[in-house]
Each structure stands twice: as C-alpha cells, then as structure tokens.
Design a protein around this motif. Sequence first.
Motif, short mmCIF file in Angstrom:
data_model
loop_
_atom_site.label_atom_id
_atom_site.label_comp_id
_atom_site.label_asym_id
_atom_site.label_seq_id
_atom_site.Cartn_x
_atom_site.Cartn_y
_atom_site.Cartn_z
N LEU A 102 33.76 42.41 44.21
CA LEU A 102 34.15 43.22 43.37
C LEU A 102 34.12 42.88 41.45
CD1 LEU A 102 36.98 45.23 44.73
CD2 LEU A 102 35.32 46.22 44.16
N PHE A 103 34.34 42.42 41.43
CA PHE A 103 34.99 41.45 39.88
C PHE A 103 33.26 40.23 39.41
CE2 PHE A 103 38.89 43.18 41.71
CZ PHE A 103 39.28 43.43 40.61
N SER A 104 33.34 40.19 38.51
CA SER A 104 31.92 39.73 37.66
C SER A 104 33.02 37.95 37.82
CB SER A 104 32.30 40.04 36.24
OG SER A 104 32.60 40.12 35.67
N GLY A 105 33.76 37.57 38.11
CA GLY A 105 34.87 37.03 37.73
C GLY A 105 35.90 36.82 38.28
N VAL A 106 36.81 36.14 39.29
CA VAL A 106 37.45 35.68 39.71
C VAL A 106 38.82 34.41 39.52
CG1 VAL A 106 39.23 36.05 41.57
CG2 VAL A 106 36.97 37.24 41.32
N LEU A 107 40.03 34.45 38.46
CA LEU A 107 40.18 33.40 37.74
C LEU A 107 41.16 33.10 37.94
CD1 LEU A 107 39.79 34.00 34.40
CD2 LEU A 107 37.70 32.34 35.76
N PRO A 108 41.65 31.55 38.61
CA PRO A 108 42.49 31.44 39.22
C PRO A 108 43.74 31.41 38.13
CG PRO A 108 41.70 28.84 39.19
CD PRO A 108 40.02 30.42 38.81
N TYR A 109 44.78 31.23 38.00
CA TYR A 109 46.09 31.52 37.02
C TYR A 109 45.88 30.59 35.56
CZ TYR A 109 50.59 32.85 34.96
OH TYR A 109 51.42 33.09 34.17
N LYS A 110 45.45 29.50 36.19
CA LYS A 110 45.66 28.22 34.65
C LYS A 110 44.18 28.39 34.49
CE LYS A 110 49.50 25.59 36.72
NZ LYS A 110 49.85 24.09 37.04
N SER A 111 43.33 28.96 34.87
CA SER A 111 42.38 28.94 33.89
C SER A 111 42.35 29.06 32.46
CB SER A 111 41.39 29.73 35.07
OG SER A 111 40.03 30.07 34.26
N LEU A 112 41.63 28.31 31.26
CA LEU A 112 41.24 29.01 30.43
C LEU A 112 40.33 29.92 30.10
CD1 LEU A 112 41.03 25.36 28.86
CD2 LEU A 112 43.90 26.86 28.88
N ALA A 113 39.59 30.39 30.93
CA ALA A 113 38.49 31.74 30.43
C ALA A 113 40.15 33.55 30.47
CB ALA A 113 37.86 32.15 31.58
N LYS A 114 39.10 33.75 29.32
CA LYS A 114 39.98 35.59 29.43
C LYS A 114 39.20 36.24 30.32
CE LYS A 114 38.56 35.10 24.28
NZ LYS A 114 38.31 36.22 23.39
N ASN A 115 40.73 36.63 30.59
CA ASN A 115 40.33 38.30 32.09
C ASN A 115 40.86 39.50 31.14
OD1 ASN A 115 43.01 35.99 31.79
ND2 ASN A 115 43.02 38.58 32.81
N ASP A 116 40.67 40.03 32.16
CA ASP A 116 40.74 41.63 31.73
C ASP A 116 41.90 42.08 32.39
OD1 ASP A 116 38.31 42.56 30.30
OD2 ASP A 116 37.40 42.32 32.26
N TRP A 117 42.01 41.21 33.76
CA TRP A 117 43.49 42.12 34.47
C TRP A 117 44.21 40.80 34.78
CZ3 TRP A 117 40.53 46.86 37.91
CH2 TRP A 117 40.18 47.83 37.42
N LEU A 118 45.19 41.37 35.45
CA LEU A 118 46.04 40.18 36.09
C LEU A 118 46.62 40.91 37.48
CD1 LEU A 118 47.60 37.75 35.97
CD2 LEU A 118 49.34 38.81 35.06
N LEU A 119 46.12 40.46 38.57
CA LEU A 119 46.67 40.66 40.17
C LEU A 119 47.94 39.99 40.11
CD1 LEU A 119 46.79 42.37 42.54
CD2 LEU A 119 45.24 40.05 43.47
N GLU A 120 49.06 40.49 40.60
CA GLU A 120 50.23 39.94 40.41
C GLU A 120 50.93 40.17 41.71
OE1 GLU A 120 53.28 40.83 37.80
OE2 GLU A 120 52.37 39.48 36.10
N ILE A 121 51.15 39.32 42.85
CA ILE A 121 52.10 39.59 43.82
C ILE A 121 53.15 38.25 44.44
CG2 ILE A 121 51.41 39.54 46.85
CD1 ILE A 121 48.39 39.93 46.10
N ARG A 122 53.88 39.54 45.03
CA ARG A 122 55.22 39.01 44.83
C ARG A 122 55.24 39.30 46.66
NH1 ARG A 122 58.57 42.01 42.05
NH2 ARG A 122 59.51 43.00 43.80
N VAL A 123 55.63 38.46 47.92
CA VAL A 123 55.85 38.92 49.15
C VAL A 123 57.61 38.64 49.19
CG1 VAL A 123 55.79 37.11 51.59
CG2 VAL A 123 54.41 36.40 50.05
N GLU A 124 57.87 39.77 49.76
CA GLU A 124 59.14 40.08 50.03
C GLU A 124 59.45 39.65 51.04
OE1 GLU A 124 60.30 41.27 47.45
OE2 GLU A 124 58.84 42.85 45.97
N ARG A 125 58.46 39.69 52.01
CA ARG A 125 59.59 39.30 53.63
C ARG A 125 58.27 39.23 54.49
NH1 ARG A 125 64.45 40.26 56.30
NH2 ARG A 125 63.92 40.67 58.12
#
Length: 210
Positions: A102-125
């Motif tokens: 889908l995306f031109s790039g998918v970055l791990p959280y600690k990457s120094l590269a620029k990103n447009d969107w941030l996906l945050e996910i929390r495991v509730e149960r």
Amino acid sequence: MKWIVSVLIAAVLGGCSLTREVPPTQSYHLDSGETVAPAAQQCSGRVLRVALLEAPQWLEGTAIYYAGADHKLYRYTRARWEQPPVQQLQQIIEKSVIESALFSGVLPYKSLAKNDWLLEIRVERMLQTIEENGRGETELMLYAVLVDQYSRRILAQKTFRYRHESDRADVQSAVDAWNKSAGTFREELIAWLDHQCQTQIKVDRSDVDL
C-alpha cells in the motif's frame, strides 16, 4: 543377601525417578496464515511508520494465561510462547503492511527516515476464559489509531474485536483461535488502511522538516 538388597534399592530408586518425570513444556507461536495479497493501488506515495505495540504487562512475557469462571488469572504450566505475543503481533502487523504494498515505505518505529502517517496499535485483550462447564471463549481485541505525522491530528481510529467459542478449553484451542483472529485482523487492518488511503487528501509537505 546383600546383592538382593542392592537390587531392591536400585529398583525402588529407579521407580521413583520414573514417577517424577513430567511432560516437556510445549512452545507455541502465532500463525496468521498465508501472505497478504498486494493492494490494487498504492497510497499516493505515503510513508507509514508503525509504532511499538502497547499491551498489558503480562502479554510481554512468554507465559500463556487463561481466566477462570471466578474471574481470576491462571497460567498454563506446561505451555509457553516461543516469543512474547506482543512481539509476535508486532511482526505480523509490520509484515502484513509491507506485503500489501500500500505504502511507498513502511518504517519501524526507531527509523530516522521521514514518514507521513503513524500507525499506533494497542492490544486491549488477548485472553481465553474457561467456564465451569468446561467450554472456552478466546478473545482478541486491538485498538488502532492512524495519526498524521505533521499535524499530530488523528485521522482515523478503529477497534478490532474477535471471539471464538470452543467445547474444548485447552491451550491448543486457545492458540488455534488466536491464529484465526490474527489472520482476520491483518486482512481487516489492510482494508481499513486502504480505505484511509483513498479518503484522506494527500498534502505535499516535502519542504517540511518533520
């Protein structure tokens, strides 16, 4: 006479050692199924960063827990995860988003590269509940938030919840249910992200130092 006593002692000790043997601990891992099919079109050249998953502390270890009808938490003593489930889910999410293309790039959280969107996910149960009648219900619930990196504005949010009931309430039935849930979740997550790609207006911020 002495040799008879020695044989009897050896037999008794040998019998004791046999009765003390216990089954080995079984290791389990999440298997969400086949790879994700690439999306029909890309997300307007956007780059997505995947945040580290948040989860209850007991999901950060390798123990496999279940709840009883008394609402207390118990641990399977002869079963464990190969990796903590929160790490496995992190890998499933990142791998699925990459495979979707889908995306031109998918970055791990600690990457120094620029990103447009941030996906945050929390495991509730993520828990199996065993009722007094021996039936089990296994649940997986995650909460996802899509954030614009520049404005810090929440673009979309969604709760993903899956339940499976089983007549056989054991660790294998729980892992099987979580595998099915993880497979459905990754498909629905990609569909949700695809929808956001089609509905969210692309803003050119190439000159902004994020």
